[in-house]
Scaffold this motif. Structure first.
Motif, PDB file in Angstrom:
ATOM      1  N   ALA A   1       0.950  -1.259   0.151  1.00 19.43           N
ATOM      2  CA  ALA A   1       0.061  -0.163   0.041  1.00 19.43           C
ATOM      3  C   ALA A   1       0.853   1.240   0.082  1.00 19.43           C
ATOM      4  N   ASP A   2       1.973   1.372   0.717  1.00 16.91           N
ATOM      5  CA  ASP A   2       2.506   2.619   0.917  1.00 16.91           C
ATOM      6  C   ASP A   2       3.960   2.651   0.055  1.00 16.91           C
ATOM      7  N   HIS A   3       4.342   1.526  -0.779  1.00 15.52           N
ATOM      8  CA  HIS A   3       5.492   1.708  -1.527  1.00 15.52           C
ATOM      9  C   HIS A   3       5.476   1.087  -2.785  1.00 15.52           C
ATOM     10  N   LEU A   4       4.854  -0.115  -3.056  1.00 14.53           N
ATOM     11  CA  LEU A   4       4.522  -0.517  -4.448  1.00 14.53           C
ATOM     12  C   LEU A   4       3.506   0.139  -5.327  1.00 14.53           C
ATOM     13  N   LEU A   5       2.501   0.069  -4.747  1.00 18.99           N
ATOM     14  CA  LEU A   5       1.240   0.563  -5.771  1.00 18.99           C
ATOM     15  C   LEU A   5       1.478   2.048  -5.820  1.00 18.99           C
TER      16      LEU A   5
ATOM     17  N   LEU B   1       3.389  -3.882  -8.434  1.00 18.61           N
ATOM     18  CA  LEU B   1       2.858  -4.978  -7.738  1.00 18.61           C
ATOM     19  C   LEU B   1       4.123  -5.713  -7.071  1.00 18.61           C
ATOM     20  N   THR B   2       5.105  -5.834  -7.618  1.00 19.69           N
ATOM     21  CA  THR B   2       6.233  -6.317  -7.029  1.00 19.69           C
ATOM     22  C   THR B   2       7.534  -5.252  -7.431  1.00 19.69           C
ATOM     23  N   GLY B   3       8.695  -5.651  -6.704  1.00 19.45           N
ATOM     24  CA  GLY B   3       9.823  -4.685  -6.893  1.00 19.45           C
ATOM     25  C   GLY B   3      10.742  -4.852  -5.604  1.00 19.45           C
TER      26      GLY B   3
END
Length: 230
Positions: A74-78, A83-85
């Motif tokens: 919620a706070d970093h990827l989106l 979705l990944t990373g």
């Protein structure tokens, strides 16, 4: 032939009686459909009343990592369109959303986005966990309902709720104590996909909407946890 006043009165009374009986039958059928899932929801609410009243979710075993991964999603990827990373929140960094399926993380992220910013993450996780429990047991009810009617669905849902389970065997032990509820949620989605697909293929009209729904449920099941493929 023209009916007299008495005939009109009798005809009107009979029509009202017929409409009353139809409404009573419809109301009875509606109650028969609505009562079983409401009873199951009440049982789930009673078991997890501390979440409803205090926002106090289990926090042992795997629960903290699910909360953390939901927060990462919620706070970093989106927000960065991923979705990944790679994220650098732990140690030198790690590939978030790569080593474990992202379905539960997405569920928690959606709840984060629709709840007030002032709500702490542990409360968001409590809501997500409770929602997962509701979905798991209602899925079991719906499978039983579609196979054998509301009574069968009620029995299936009841045993789903009270099943103590064991490690790697779902139930309370695996989903709540060990915190591996994404597996149970994945299995519930797979169960619904099988039932919906069977109904679609055995239906003379071959509803493509049902086939599409079964496909979506199967996809969500795999994204939530691949163990449903076993």
């Amino acid at each position: 032939a023209r009916r007299g006043p008495l005939g009109e009165l009798i005809s009107s009374a009979l029509s009202r009686e017929v409409r009353f009986r139809e409404r009573r039958v419809t109301l009875g059928a509606l109650c028969a459909e609505a009562l079983p899932p409401l009873l199951l929801l009440g049982l789930v609410a009673g078991i997890f009343h501390r979440i409803l009243l205090e926002g106090d979710a289990p926090m042992g075993s795997d629960h903290p990592i699910h909360l953390f991964q939901g927060a990462v999603m919620a706070d970093h990827l989106l927000p960065s369109g991923r979705l990944t990373g790679w994220v650098t929140l732990r140690g030198a960094g790690y590939p978030a959303g790569v080593l474990y399926p992202i379905g539960a993380n997405l569920l928690l992220a959606v709840l984060r986005f629709v709840t007030p910013d002032s709500l702490p993450w542990d409360r968001v996780y409590a809501l997500g966990f409770l929602l997962a429990m509701v979905l798991i047991h209602l899925s079991t009810y719906l499978a039983g309902r579609w196979i054998g009617g509301p009574g069968v669905g009620l029995i299936a849902g009841f045993f789903s709720i009270v099943d103590i389970g064991a490690y790697r065997q779902s139930g309370w032990t695996f989903a709540v104590e060990w915190g591996v509820w994404p597996v149970s949620l994945s299995m519930a989605q797979a169960l619904l996909a099988i039932v919906v697909l069977h109904r679609a293929l055995t239906d003379a009209q071959k509803s493509w909407r049902s086939i599409a729904l079964a496909s979506i449920l199967a996809g969500c099941s795999i994204v939530t946890h691949p163990m449903s493929l076993a």
